[in-house]
Scaffold this active site. Structure first.
Site, PDB file in Angstrom:
ATOM      1  N   LYS A 224       0.772  -1.159  -0.039  1.00 14.89           N
ATOM      2  CA  LYS A 224      -0.248   0.134  -0.007  1.00 14.89           C
ATOM      3  C   LYS A 224       0.812   1.371  -0.072  1.00 14.89           C
ATOM      4  CE  LYS A 224      -4.274  -1.912   1.733  1.00 14.89           C
ATOM      5  NZ  LYS A 224      -5.469  -2.050   2.734  1.00 14.89           N
ATOM      6  N   ARG A 258      -3.181 -10.260   5.001  1.00 16.16           N
ATOM      7  CA  ARG A 258      -3.734 -10.114   3.563  1.00 16.16           C
ATOM      8  C   ARG A 258      -2.676  -9.730   2.749  1.00 16.16           C
ATOM      9  NH1 ARG A 258      -6.409  -6.877   0.051  1.00 16.16           N
ATOM     10  NH2 ARG A 258      -8.041  -7.597  -1.531  1.00 16.16           N
TER      11      ARG A 258
END
Length: 280
Positions: A224, A258
Site C-alpha cells: 500500500k 492479506r
C-alpha cells in the site's frame, strides 16, 4: 461448507496466523502484478498461491483504491462468477470474495465462496449480513471512512482508535444479530481506507488494542501507499516494507495477513511466530 475438506473458522488466540492471497480481477487494481484479466490467469495465480502456502484466497473484481468509482452489480458478477465457480470445484481452501453488495454476495456464496470480505463492515446495506448468515459463511468486517472515491480527500478523526473500535464493534453486533457464526467473524482496521499515513502508523502501533473486541484481527497492508511513502518507492518495490509491517502486525496480535506475496509473507511470519512461541 460442502466444498471444504474441513469446516472453516478463523484462528483463535495463540494459533498460527492465516495468510490470505489476493487475486484481483479488476484492471484498475493498484498493483499490476496481481491483476488477472482472464479465468486462466486467475486459476494459475490461485494454484501458485496455494503451493506457496495460502490458507485462503481473496478474490475481488471492483477496485477500492483511492478515487476509484463503483462497478455495477452485473459487471462485478461477470468478472467474479466464472472464477469463483471454477475455484470452488478445484481448491480445498476457503474462497473469500471482496464485495459490499448483497446481490453479489448472494451469487458468489451460492457458487461456492465461503467468506465475504466487506469493506463497509456490513454497515452500508442491511441485507448483507442476512445473506452471509443464510449460507453459513464467514465475514471479514473492515473499517472505512467515506467511500473509495472520496475517502482520501481529507480524512479526520477526533479519536482514531476509539472510533475504529466503535465502528467494528457495531459491525460485530450486526453480524452476530443476523446469525453469522461468531467463530467466522474477523475484523480489519482498514489501512489506507480513509486514513492519512499518520493514522495508518498509529493503527499499526496500537493494533493490539483491537484484540479487546474478541475477534481475529486481519491486517491488509501489502504494497500500500503507506509503504511507498515511507520508503519513497513504487508499488513494485514495496515487498520488504510490506513484510516488515506484516511481521510487526503479527507481533501486535494480527492473526490474518492479506497479501499479494504469499510465499515471502508466509516465511517472514513463520520466523516471527517461532521467536514469539519459544518457551522460557
Amino acid at each position: 461448507e460442502k466444498f471444504l475438506m474441513t469446516p472453516f473458522r478463523f484462528p483463535r488466540p495463540g494459533e498460527e496466523a492465516l495468510i490470505i492471497g489476493i487475486i484481483n480481477l479488476s484492471p484498475e487494481s493498484f498493483y499490476g502484478a496481481s491483476r488477472c484479466g482472464t479465468l486462466e490467469q486467475a486459476l494459475h495465480v490461485a494454484e501458485k498461491m496455494i503451493e506457496e502456502g495460502a490458507d485462503i484466497l481473496d478474490i475481488g473484481a471492483e477496485s477500492s483504491r483511492p478515487g476509484s468509482a463503483p462497478l455495477s452489480e452485473q459487471e462485478e458478477l461477470n468478472r467474479l462468477l466464472p472464477v469463483v465457480i471454477k475455484l470452488a470445484e478445484i481448491v480445498n481452501i476457503p474462497i473469500s470474495v471482496d464485495t459490499y453488495k448483497p446481490a453479489v454476495a448472494h451469487e458468489v456464496l451460492n457458487a461456492g465462496a465461503n467468506i465475504i470480505n466487506d469493506i463497509t463492515g456490513l454497515q452500508r446495506f442491511p441485507d448483507m449480513a442476512k445473506n452471509i448468515a443464510r449460507f453459513r459463511a464467514g465475514v471479514i468486517l473492515m473499517h472505512m471512512q467515506g467511500t473509495p472515491k472520496t475517502m482520501q480527500d481529507n480524512p479526520q478523526y477526533v479519536d482514531l482508535l476509539t472510533e475504529i473500535s466503535g465502528f467494528l464493534n457495531q459491525s460485530i453486533t450486526i453480524a452476530v444479530s443476523a446469525g453469522i457464526d461468531p467463530n467466522k467473524i474477523a475484523i480489519d482496521p482498514g489501512i489506507g481506507f480513509g486514513k492519512t499515513d499518520s493514522h495508518n502508523l498509529l493503527i499499526l502501533k496500537n493494533l493490539s488494542r483491537l484484540k479487546e473486541l474478541g475477534k481475529p484481527v486481519l491486517l491488509g497492508i501489502s504494497r500500500k501507499s503507506l509503504i511507498g511513502n515511507i520508503l519513497n518507492v513504487s508499488v513494485g518495490e514495496r515487498l520488504e516494507g510490506s513484510l516488515s509491517a506484516a511481521v510487526f502486525g503479527v507481533i501486535q496480535g494480527a492473526s490474518i495477513i492479506r497479501t499479494h506475496d504469499v510465499q515471502a509473507t508466509r516465511r517472514a511470519v513463520k520466523v516471527a511466530e517461532s521467536i514469539m512461541n519459544e518457551k522460557g
